[in-house]
Each structure stands twice: as C-alpha cells, then as structure tokens.
Design a protein around this motif. Sequence first.
Motif, PDB file in Angstrom:
ATOM      1  N   ALA A   4       0.841  -1.208   0.000  1.00 63.38           N
ATOM      2  CA  ALA A   4       0.000   0.000   0.000  1.00 63.38           C
ATOM      3  C   ALA A   4       0.875   1.258   0.000  1.00 63.38           C
ATOM      4  N   ALA A   5       1.950   1.231   0.772  1.00 59.72           N
ATOM      5  CA  ALA A   5       2.834   2.385   0.826  1.00 59.72           C
ATOM      6  C   ALA A   5       3.541   2.590  -0.505  1.00 59.72           C
ATOM      7  N   VAL A   6       3.862   1.524  -1.175  1.00 59.68           N
ATOM      8  CA  VAL A   6       4.557   1.617  -2.455  1.00 59.68           C
ATOM      9  C   VAL A   6       3.636   2.146  -3.545  1.00 59.68           C
ATOM     10  N   THR A   7       2.352   1.735  -3.530  1.00 58.66           N
ATOM     11  CA  THR A   7       1.437   2.092  -4.606  1.00 58.66           C
ATOM     12  C   THR A   7       0.559   3.312  -4.307  1.00 58.66           C
ATOM     13  N   ALA A   8       0.678   3.886  -3.115  1.00 64.17           N
ATOM     14  CA  ALA A   8      -0.149   5.046  -2.787  1.00 64.17           C
ATOM     15  C   ALA A   8       0.191   6.210  -3.714  1.00 64.17           C
ATOM     16  N   ASP A   9      -0.843   6.903  -4.137  1.00 63.32           N
ATOM     17  CA  ASP A   9      -0.715   8.040  -5.037  1.00 63.32           C
ATOM     18  C   ASP A   9      -1.403   9.220  -4.353  1.00 63.32           C
ATOM     19  N   TYR A  10      -0.726  10.356  -4.273  1.00 64.21           N
ATOM     20  CA  TYR A  10      -1.292  11.521  -3.617  1.00 64.21           C
ATOM     21  C   TYR A  10      -1.807  12.490  -4.671  1.00 64.21           C
ATOM     22  N   ARG A  11      -3.011  13.004  -4.463  1.00 64.17           N
ATOM     23  CA  ARG A  11      -3.647  13.898  -5.431  1.00 64.17           C
ATOM     24  C   ARG A  11      -4.208  15.124  -4.731  1.00 64.17           C
ATOM     25  N   ASP A  12      -4.279  16.205  -5.501  1.00 69.01           N
ATOM     26  CA  ASP A  12      -4.896  17.446  -5.044  1.00 69.01           C
ATOM     27  C   ASP A  12      -6.001  17.815  -6.018  1.00 69.01           C
ATOM     28  N   ILE A  13      -7.045  18.428  -5.499  1.00 66.93           N
ATOM     29  CA  ILE A  13      -8.077  19.023  -6.342  1.00 66.93           C
ATOM     30  C   ILE A  13      -7.719  20.500  -6.459  1.00 66.93           C
ATOM     31  N   VAL A  14      -7.658  20.996  -7.680  1.00 61.61           N
ATOM     32  CA  VAL A  14      -7.353  22.403  -7.901  1.00 61.61           C
ATOM     33  C   VAL A  14      -8.444  22.992  -8.792  1.00 61.61           C
ATOM     34  N   VAL A  15      -9.075  24.045  -8.299  1.00 59.71           N
ATOM     35  CA  VAL A  15     -10.074  24.773  -9.081  1.00 59.71           C
ATOM     36  C   VAL A  15      -9.595  26.227  -9.108  1.00 59.71           C
ATOM     37  N   ASP A  16      -9.421  26.751 -10.301  1.00 63.32           N
ATOM     38  CA  ASP A  16      -8.871  28.084 -10.481  1.00 63.32           C
ATOM     39  C   ASP A  16      -9.831  28.876 -11.360  1.00 63.32           C
ATOM     40  N   GLU A  17     -10.460  29.898 -10.791  1.00 57.30           N
ATOM     41  CA  GLU A  17     -11.490  30.666 -11.507  1.00 57.30           C
ATOM     42  C   GLU A  17     -11.274  32.162 -11.311  1.00 57.30           C
ATOM     43  N   ILE A  18     -11.744  32.933 -12.275  1.00 59.97           N
ATOM     44  CA  ILE A  18     -11.776  34.395 -12.156  1.00 59.97           C
ATOM     45  C   ILE A  18     -13.228  34.784 -11.862  1.00 59.97           C
ATOM     46  N   PHE A  19     -13.422  35.534 -10.783  1.00 57.09           N
ATOM     47  CA  PHE A  19     -14.755  35.993 -10.397  1.00 57.09           C
ATOM     48  C   PHE A  19     -14.835  37.510 -10.561  1.00 57.09           C
ATOM     49  N   PRO A  20     -15.982  38.026 -11.008  1.00 58.73           N
ATOM     50  CA  PRO A  20     -16.128  39.468 -11.212  1.00 58.73           C
ATOM     51  C   PRO A  20     -16.464  40.207  -9.913  1.00 58.73           C
ATOM     52  N   HIS A  21     -15.775  39.828  -8.845  1.00 60.57           N
ATOM     53  CA  HIS A  21     -16.037  40.407  -7.525  1.00 60.57           C
ATOM     54  C   HIS A  21     -14.712  40.864  -6.920  1.00 60.57           C
ATOM     55  N   ALA A  22     -14.768  41.836  -6.037  1.00 61.52           N
ATOM     56  CA  ALA A  22     -13.583  42.302  -5.324  1.00 61.52           C
ATOM     57  C   ALA A  22     -13.108  41.220  -4.351  1.00 61.52           C
ATOM     58  N   PRO A  23     -11.800  41.151  -4.091  1.00 63.68           N
ATOM     59  CA  PRO A  23     -11.301  40.174  -3.121  1.00 63.68           C
ATOM     60  C   PRO A  23     -12.020  40.262  -1.770  1.00 63.68           C
ATOM     61  N   ALA A  24     -12.315  41.474  -1.306  1.00 62.17           N
ATOM     62  CA  ALA A  24     -12.967  41.638   0.002  1.00 62.17           C
ATOM     63  C   ALA A  24     -14.348  40.991   0.039  1.00 62.17           C
ATOM     64  N   ALA A  25     -15.070  41.030  -1.073  1.00 60.15           N
ATOM     65  CA  ALA A  25     -16.407  40.420  -1.121  1.00 60.15           C
ATOM     66  C   ALA A  25     -16.302  38.900  -1.040  1.00 60.15           C
ATOM     67  N   LEU A  26     -15.364  38.324  -1.780  1.00 57.13           N
ATOM     68  CA  LEU A  26     -15.162  36.872  -1.705  1.00 57.13           C
ATOM     69  C   LEU A  26     -14.638  36.484  -0.324  1.00 57.13           C
TER      70      LEU A  26
END
Length: 160
Positions: A4-26
């Motif tokens: 299991a240690a040899v075959t384990a694969d680490y993954r990340d979810i990445v979502v990258d978007e542009i929003f039409p809002h100011a940083p303070a609002a988000l």
Amino acid sequence: MSDAAVTADYRDIVVDEIFPHAPAALWKALTDGALIARWLMPPSGFEPVVGNRFTFTTKPAGEWDGVIRCEVLDVVPNERFVYSWKGGHESNEGYGSRLETVVTWLLTRVDQGTRLRLVHSGFVLPKNDTAYRNMSEGWTKVLERLDMLVGGQDVPPTRH
C-alpha cells in the motif's frame, strides 16, 4: 514497506477561476459562518482565527459519524485562508474512508475582479478515491454557489 505504501498516489483538487467580484467580497463569504452555510455547509464553532477548530456535518456512512473536523491553519485577510479537513473512519472503504486533507483558498486581484484558486490537497489514492471523485465535482458546484451568493443572487439551500 507494505504494498500500500509503495502504490499510494497523492492527489490534489485544484479549481482556479476568475470571479467578477472584489477580493474583500469573496473573503467575507469565505470567512463568515452564516455565509459559508449558504454556499457550502453550516459550520459549527467557526471563527476565521488560526488554531480555531470547527466542524461541518454531512451524511454519515458505516463507522463514520459524518462529522468533518477542521482547524484554521492560516489567515491572511483578502489573500489566503487555509484549514484542515479531516473525516471518515479507518474501517470504511469508499464513501466515508479516513480522510486527512487541507483546503487552501488563494485570492489575487486581477483586472476582471479576483482570481480564486482552491487547492484541496492530500487525497491518498486508492483509499480516498471516492472522496477525490465526489469532491472534484462538488467543489466546482460549490464555487458556482459562492459566485451566486457574492453576486447577490439567491442561492438554493444546501442539501446533505
């Protein structure tokens, strides 16, 4: 070393978007418990303060009680918000398997508004394969709800 240690694969979810809002609002929507409840899930005990522990509750499975245990790890107003995301149970396979991950929100001002980069890191495959698949789709929908909320639109109630 186990197979299991040899075959384990680490993954990340990445979502990258542009929003039409100011940083303070988000930022407000990312760090206000009442607003988080409208686009993600109602948090319990939430405060955007490093070291604060809070929870979300979702559908239980097997030995897992459905509680997602979080701790705020980093807060840089209008720029970065990071918390741990832990849940599941060792005896579960598939949905509800043990999960120890980190959610990072990065905000950068751009000409069109704000670039929001979500990185949900630390999925161990194949153990967390179900969570990785479900949350890869889920985060995209969650960000749509976040955009609607910050844009002043009605957001339908969350379902869990």
